[in-house]
Design a protein around this motif. Structure first.
Motif, PDB file in Angstrom:
ATOM      1  N   SER A   1      79.178  38.269  64.375  1.00 41.30           N
ATOM      2  CA  SER A   1      79.783  37.315  63.842  1.00 41.30           C
ATOM      3  C   SER A   1      79.347  36.166  64.849  1.00 41.30           C
ATOM      4  O   SER A   1      79.001  36.317  65.984  1.00 41.30           O
ATOM      5  CB  SER A   1      81.372  37.056  63.719  1.00 41.30           C
ATOM      6  N   ASP A   2      79.279  34.806  64.231  1.00 38.01           N
ATOM      7  CA  ASP A   2      79.206  33.655  65.012  1.00 38.01           C
ATOM      8  C   ASP A   2      77.742  33.629  65.743  1.00 38.01           C
ATOM      9  O   ASP A   2      77.583  33.394  67.058  1.00 38.01           O
ATOM     10  CB  ASP A   2      80.349  33.195  65.910  1.00 38.01           C
TER      11      ASP A   2
ATOM     12  N   ASP B   1      81.584  28.452  66.766  1.00 35.73           N
ATOM     13  CA  ASP B   1      83.018  28.760  66.904  1.00 35.73           C
ATOM     14  C   ASP B   1      83.528  29.427  68.088  1.00 35.73           C
ATOM     15  O   ASP B   1      84.644  29.226  68.408  1.00 35.73           O
ATOM     16  CB  ASP B   1      83.356  29.878  65.611  1.00 35.73           C
TER      17      ASP B   1
END
Lengths: 464, 72
Positions: free
Chosen positions: B58-59, B64
């Motif tokens: 993720s990210d 984030d």
């Protein structure tokens, strides 16, 4: 008190129950933290006061009639006899106040009744009262953020001071008709507290409907996260802590075979469950911790580490094993405590999606389904064992406990469904949509903000 | 028939031992209990590995992550 041994026994028993009451109060601290944590910021005060005021309302009504119901109703609706005399439990009884054991013939109190109840009545009443408040509070959490407090308090009194204590007289009393005829066994109240409360919560939820925004247009459920997950989990931790008192209060701490006056022979004194059948405080300590651990471990896996559901499954594990925790082996308690919450967790989401029931805290699953299954499982695990130390009682069976579990759930569900329908028909059950969207604390919060602005302005003006 | 061998409480308690159900199955219960405990570790490790794998993926730009650091 006839001699020093009986005097010490009575005073010890009095103190024992008093301690359980103090510990059980933590259940309600936990419920308040848990509900406030689960609600959104604009509903805090309403949520807190809704649960808090159930305490005095159930207390006074339990004094007026709840305690009498327990002793007067064990024969059920004509199954094994009529109402039983309960001179120590009517609210005008001299034994419902300070009393030093002398007979009071004018009050219908003979010497034996006075000797038994003069020191135990208040603490025994209070222990049962704390069960009553717990039963009412279980309903409270599931219906947060849209129910009118006035409606909940009527339901709380009905559940806490009428319905649960009827089922306790029937199935949680040494002379209860369900024990005599069905061999019903529910030592730590899986059915008599949790299943009935879950049934009442489900009935209220069906009539009340979901919170605005809970379901998408396509009918799938949205998650409405707690504003403070840490308060929720600490609240649940406090509920566990209070359960130590709950468990201990379900036992008679010490009693002689002569005082039981049943089939037990010999001179060995013992602790007993509520049916006056022997158990030990050690046994229930083993089983409480093992069933809690089974529930926590299973809950962590099934919820993939979700804190709310892990804690809830721990509680559900205890509730699932409670019916037989006076007699189970600890590993049996652990395995039952692990299996029951997994079923309840799955049932929660199935019911939510299938029937659009918005149970904000999973109370129907944890208490209702968990309590129901706990009673059913005990029927199988304890099959053939004596339900009572008295002659002529049915043995514990799967069908006796299954019928008992249905009675418990239905005794919560049916009357509360009718009452909720009446309240809803009178527009007294749910707040208007505008109020729900503003938040139930809207006016209070506006006044709070205005007060802060005013006092801050006044203080700023005084700065040189 | 009774799962703990008792069908009545017409006994002297000083003569009564264990009263839990299915006495004699203690070793089996311990084996089941140990299997539950070890099984829990295996499942937990698998779940944790899947969670870490998901977080690794993720990210990718780190935006984030920076916000999470700023939030402390």
């Amino acid at each position: 008190m006839g001699d020093n041994l009986s005097a010490v026994t009575t005073v010890f028993t009095e103190f024992y129950y008093w301690v359980t009451v103090v510990i059980m109060f933590l259940i309600h601290v936990g419920f308040c933290m848990y509900e406030v944590g689960a609600s959104r910021r604009r509903n805090h005060l309403h949520t807190l006061m809704k649960n808090t005021m159930a305490i005095p309302l159930v207390t006074v009504t339990f004094f007026f009639f709840g305690w009498y119901i327990y002793f007067a109703f064990p024969n059920g609706p004509g199954f094994t006899g009529g109402l039983t005399a309960a001179p120590q439990a009517v609210p005008w009884s001299p034994l419902m106040g300070t009393h030093l054991s002398g007979p009071t013939p004018d009050g219908g109190i003979d010497a034996a009744t006075a000797a038994l109840w003069h020191r135990l009545n208040g603490v025994f009443w209070a222990a049962f009262l704390l069960f009553s408040i717990t039963t009412a509070s279980i309903v409270s959490g599931s219906i947060i953020e849209r129910v009118r407090s006035g409606a909940f308090w009527i339901i709380a009194v009905l559940v806490g001071s009428v319905l649960w204590i009827i089922d306790a007289a029937w199935g949680w009393h040494f002379g209860g008709w369900m024990v005599k005829l069905l061999g019903y066994h529910d030592a730590y109240a899986s059915g008599v507290v949790h299943a009935i409360a879950g049934g009442a919560a489900l009935a209220t939820l069906i009539v009340l409907g979901p919170r605005i925004g809970k379901f998408r247009a396509d009918g799938t459920a949205r998650d409405i996260p707690p504003h403070n997950p840490w308060l929720v989990t600490i609240g649940l931790f406090l509920i566990y802590t209070g359960f130590w008192g709950f468990y201990a209060a379900c036992n008679i701490p010490v009693i002689s075979p002569a005082a039981i006056a049943g089939q037990i022979t010999g001179e060995t004194w013992t602790a007993t469950n509520i049916y006056l059948a022997p158990t030990t405080l050690s046994a229930i300590t083993f089983n409480f911790l093992m069933s809690l651990s089974g529930g926590l471990m299973a809950g962590y896996i099934i919820s993939k580490g979700n804190a709310f559901w892990t804690y809830s499954c721990g509680l559900c594990g205890v509730i699932g094993a409670s019916a037989g925790n006076d007699l189970y082996h600890p590993i049996q308690a652990m395995l039952i405590g692990a299996i029951v919450p997994v079923i309840c967790y799955k049932l929660h989401y199935w019911v939510e999606n299938r029937f659009k029931v918005d149970d904000a805290v999973g109370a129907v699953a944890v208490h209702g389904y968990g309590g129901f299954l706990g009673v059913v499982v005990a029927g199988f695990m304890l099959w053939g064992q004596p339900s009572s130390p008295y002659e002529g009682y049915a043995a514990i069976t799967p069908w006796g406990n299954f019928i008992g579990a249905v009675i418990m759930f239905a005794l919560g569900f049916i009357p509360i469904y009718i009452v909720a329908k009446i309240l809803n028909g009178m527009n007294l059950l749910r707040v208007p949509a505008k109020v729900e969207l503003e938040g139930l604390d809207f006016s209070n919060n506006q006044a709070y903000e205005a007060a802060i602005r005013e006092v801050a302005a006044a203080e700023r003006a005084m700065v040189k | 028939m009774s799962t703990n061998g008792m069908t009545s409480w017409a006994v002297d308690l000083k003569d009564v031992g264990a009263i839990y159900p299915f006495q004699g199955s203690e070793v089996l219960l311990v084996i089941l209990g140990l299997a539950f405990w070890i099984g829990w570790h295996i499942l937990q490790m698998r779940n944790e590995a899947a969670e870490i794998s998901s977080e690794l993926n993720s990210d990718p730009r780190g935006e984030d992550t920076k916000k999470a650091i700023d939030r402390y």
